[in-house]
Design a protein around this motif. Structure first.
Motif, PDB file in Angstrom:
ATOM      1  N   GLU A  18       0.844  -1.181   0.000  1.00 18.24           N
ATOM      2  CA  GLU A  18       0.000   0.000   0.000  1.00 18.24           C
ATOM      3  C   GLU A  18       0.887   1.240   0.000  1.00 18.24           C
ATOM      4  OE1 GLU A  18      -2.717  -0.170   3.225  1.00 18.24           O
ATOM      5  OE2 GLU A  18      -3.743  -1.969   2.476  1.00 18.24           O
ATOM      6  N   VAL A  19       0.290   2.374  -0.317  1.00 20.90           N
ATOM      7  CA  VAL A  19       1.055   3.603  -0.519  1.00 20.90           C
ATOM      8  C   VAL A  19       1.930   3.954   0.681  1.00 20.90           C
ATOM      9  CG1 VAL A  19       0.916   6.087  -0.953  1.00 20.90           C
ATOM     10  CG2 VAL A  19      -0.639   4.533  -2.125  1.00 20.90           C
ATOM     11  N   GLY A  20       1.344   3.943   1.885  1.00 20.28           N
ATOM     12  CA  GLY A  20       2.096   4.308   3.084  1.00 20.28           C
ATOM     13  C   GLY A  20       3.256   3.376   3.343  1.00 20.28           C
ATOM     14  N   GLU A  21       3.009   2.083   3.193  1.00 18.69           N
ATOM     15  CA  GLU A  21       4.056   1.099   3.423  1.00 18.69           C
ATOM     16  C   GLU A  21       5.158   1.223   2.375  1.00 18.69           C
ATOM     17  OE1 GLU A  21       4.446  -3.737   4.209  1.00 18.69           O
ATOM     18  OE2 GLU A  21       2.635  -2.910   3.294  1.00 18.69           O
ATOM     19  N   ARG A  22       4.754   1.502   1.135  1.00 18.94           N
ATOM     20  CA  ARG A  22       5.731   1.653   0.054  1.00 18.94           C
ATOM     21  C   ARG A  22       6.636   2.863   0.282  1.00 18.94           C
ATOM     22  NH1 ARG A  22       6.132  -0.529  -4.911  1.00 18.94           N
ATOM     23  NH2 ARG A  22       7.359   0.612  -6.448  1.00 18.94           N
ATOM     24  N   LEU A  23       6.035   3.962   0.770  1.00 20.54           N
ATOM     25  CA  LEU A  23       6.824   5.163   1.034  1.00 20.54           C
ATOM     26  C   LEU A  23       7.862   4.907   2.127  1.00 20.54           C
ATOM     27  CD1 LEU A  23       4.066   7.933   0.865  1.00 20.54           C
ATOM     28  CD2 LEU A  23       5.901   7.514  -0.776  1.00 20.54           C
ATOM     29  N   LYS A  24       7.469   4.157   3.154  1.00 17.57           N
ATOM     30  CA  LYS A  24       8.401   3.829   4.228  1.00 17.57           C
ATOM     31  C   LYS A  24       9.526   2.935   3.713  1.00 17.57           C
ATOM     32  CE  LYS A  24       5.282   4.270   8.196  1.00 17.57           C
ATOM     33  NZ  LYS A  24       4.654   3.564   9.344  1.00 17.57           N
ATOM     34  N   PHE A  25       9.158   1.995   2.827  1.00 15.70           N
ATOM     35  CA  PHE A  25      10.163   1.101   2.260  1.00 15.70           C
ATOM     36  C   PHE A  25      11.156   1.897   1.422  1.00 15.70           C
ATOM     37  CE2 PHE A  25      11.989  -1.932  -0.662  1.00 15.70           C
ATOM     38  CZ  PHE A  25      12.101  -3.100   0.079  1.00 15.70           C
ATOM     39  N   GLU A  26      10.635   2.827   0.613  1.00 14.71           N
ATOM     40  CA  GLU A  26      11.509   3.653  -0.230  1.00 14.71           C
ATOM     41  C   GLU A  26      12.438   4.513   0.624  1.00 14.71           C
ATOM     42  OE1 GLU A  26       8.717   5.761  -2.599  1.00 14.71           O
ATOM     43  OE2 GLU A  26       8.522   4.156  -4.101  1.00 14.71           O
ATOM     44  N   GLU A  27      11.917   4.999   1.743  1.00 14.71           N
ATOM     45  CA  GLU A  27      12.756   5.782   2.651  1.00 14.71           C
ATOM     46  C   GLU A  27      13.867   4.920   3.234  1.00 14.71           C
ATOM     47  OE1 GLU A  27      12.351   8.499   6.713  1.00 14.71           O
ATOM     48  OE2 GLU A  27      10.562   7.699   5.743  1.00 14.71           O
ATOM     49  N   ALA A  28      13.522   3.667   3.588  1.00 11.02           N
ATOM     50  CA  ALA A  28      14.527   2.741   4.124  1.00 11.02           C
ATOM     51  C   ALA A  28      15.581   2.423   3.069  1.00 11.02           C
ATOM     52  CB  ALA A  28      13.849   1.454   4.599  1.00 11.02           C
ATOM     53  N   ARG A  30      16.821   4.337   0.834  1.00 11.08           N
ATOM     54  CA  ARG A  30      17.780   5.425   0.673  1.00 11.08           C
ATOM     55  C   ARG A  30      18.938   5.327   1.662  1.00 11.08           C
ATOM     56  NH1 ARG A  30      13.023   8.359  -0.827  1.00 11.08           N
ATOM     57  NH2 ARG A  30      12.548   8.930   1.322  1.00 11.08           N
ATOM     58  N   GLY A  31      18.683   4.763   2.815  1.00 16.74           N
ATOM     59  CA  GLY A  31      19.730   4.705   3.825  1.00 16.74           C
ATOM     60  C   GLY A  31      20.260   3.318   4.121  1.00 16.74           C
ATOM     61  N   ASP A  32      19.866   2.328   3.328  1.00 14.07           N
ATOM     62  CA  ASP A  32      20.255   0.944   3.615  1.00 14.07           C
ATOM     63  C   ASP A  32      20.794   0.286   2.352  1.00 14.07           C
ATOM     64  OD1 ASP A  32      20.418  -1.759   4.260  1.00 14.07           O
ATOM     65  OD2 ASP A  32      18.734  -1.633   5.659  1.00 14.07           O
ATOM     66  N   GLU A  33      22.106   0.225   2.239  1.00 18.93           N
ATOM     67  CA  GLU A  33      22.750  -0.343   1.048  1.00 18.93           C
ATOM     68  C   GLU A  33      22.429  -1.831   0.909  1.00 18.93           C
ATOM     69  OE1 GLU A  33      27.222  -0.803  -0.901  1.00 18.93           O
ATOM     70  OE2 GLU A  33      26.914   0.388   0.922  1.00 18.93           O
ATOM     71  N   GLY A  34      22.339  -2.544   2.038  1.00 15.05           N
ATOM     72  CA  GLY A  34      22.031  -3.968   1.999  1.00 15.05           C
ATOM     73  C   GLY A  34      20.650  -4.234   1.436  1.00 15.05           C
ATOM     74  N   LEU A  35      19.697  -3.382   1.819  1.00 18.26           N
ATOM     75  CA  LEU A  35      18.326  -3.535   1.334  1.00 18.26           C
ATOM     76  C   LEU A  35      18.265  -3.237  -0.162  1.00 18.26           C
ATOM     77  CD1 LEU A  35      15.426  -4.151   2.140  1.00 18.26           C
ATOM     78  CD2 LEU A  35      15.118  -1.738   2.705  1.00 18.26           C
ATOM     79  N   ARG A  36      19.019  -2.213  -0.598  1.00 20.53           N
ATOM     80  CA  ARG A  36      19.069  -1.901  -2.031  1.00 20.53           C
ATOM     81  C   ARG A  36      19.659  -3.068  -2.815  1.00 20.53           C
ATOM     82  NH1 ARG A  36      20.954   3.126  -0.115  1.00 20.53           N
ATOM     83  NH2 ARG A  36      23.094   2.634  -0.747  1.00 20.53           N
ATOM     84  N   SER A  37      20.683  -3.693  -2.251  1.00 24.88           N
ATOM     85  CA  SER A  37      21.316  -4.834  -2.910  1.00 24.88           C
ATOM     86  C   SER A  37      20.348  -6.010  -3.029  1.00 24.88           C
ATOM     87  CB  SER A  37      22.555  -5.256  -2.111  1.00 24.88           C
ATOM     88  OG  SER A  37      23.141  -6.403  -2.680  1.00 24.88           O
ATOM     89  N   ALA A  38      19.569  -6.250  -1.967  1.00 31.52           N
ATOM     90  CA  ALA A  38      18.594  -7.343  -1.984  1.00 31.52           C
ATOM     91  C   ALA A  38      17.534  -7.102  -3.048  1.00 31.52           C
ATOM     92  CB  ALA A  38      17.949  -7.479  -0.608  1.00 31.52           C
TER      93      ALA A  38
END
Length: 241
Positions: A18-28, A30-38
């Motif tokens: 959902e929109v709110g959850e997606r925005l939080k994920f996108e924010e995470a 930006r600051g989490d290289e491991g998450l971006r890699s996954a």
């Protein structure tokens, strides 16, 4: 301090958040290289799997040639070889996902996965310390636990029976590596009857987990009963220990 699972990564990639959850994920992200890699690995695997499972021109020509020849034997053999190729690829993809799920490079450790807590704004007034409390809430939710501890400490000392203050102050103690003092506060909270009773037990377990004392962590997790709000989370963590 990310706590996103591989399932969350897949849900984000597939547009199932959902929109709110997606925005939080996108924010995470930006600051989490491991998450971006996954997420990047998920896209790579998904794209490769899609290409492999899509019938290419050579496959269509081979099927047409065999059909025209009417050679049932060779048609079955070709299909068998092609299916084996697909199954081998799918098995490889499954193995990659299994490694990702077990290793989970975007998650640091179990303590950080389960210790993420947001401090809610106090509804009740704590001895007229509204500004101090607001400062504590802001610092806590920015994960500046040293500042949050400094802001909460005088409020706690003035009103040590305030269960909400006790709970969040104890968390700042755990986060600033004063687990022994934190456990004293949390055990007093657990001995009471407030709504934070079993949250206190959970955080005592986390304090031991942070020290890599899994035996004591299990002991406190087992104190949380089935009717507690955090029972499911406590059992999830217990199973991972």
């Amino acid at each position: 301090m990310s706590m996103y699972s591989m399932e969350d990564v897949a849900r984000f990639a597939e547009g199932d958040m959902e929109v709110g959850e997606r925005l939080k994920f996108e924010e995470a992200l930006r600051g989490d290289e491991g998450l971006r890699s996954a997420l990047s690995r998920y896209y790579d695997i998904h794209s490769s799997l899609k290409m492999q499972l899509t019938e290419d021109e050579d496959d269509r020509k081979l099927r047409q040639t065999l059909s025209n020849a009417g050679n049932v034997h060779f048609k079955k053999e070709a299909k068998l070889i092609q299916m084996q190729r697909y199954l081998t690829w799918i098995s490889a993809v499954a193995a990659v996902f299994l490694v990702l799920l077990i290793w989970a490079p975007w998650r640091n450790n179990l303590y950080e996965e389960y210790a993420e807590t947001e401090m809610i704004a106090m509804v009740e007034r704590s001895g007229g310390d509204d500004d101090q409390m607001a400062k504590a809430v802001k610092a806590f939710n920015k994960e500046d636990f040293s500042e949050a501890r400094a802001a909460l400490e005088p409020i706690y000392k003035k009103d040590p029976a305030n269960a909400m203050v006790q709970y969040y102050y104890a968390i700042t103690l755990v986060e600033t590596d004063d687990a022994e003092t934190a456990r004293g506060v949390l055990e007093e909270l657990y001995a009471g009857t407030s709504v934070y009773k079993y949250d206190a037990a959970f955080y005592i377990a986390l304090s031991f987990l942070k020290e890599e004392n899994k035996e004591r962590a299990r002991y406190w997790l087992q104190k949380i009963p089935e009717d507690a709000v955090n029972y499911a989370k406590s059992r999830e963590l217990l199973n991972k220990l």
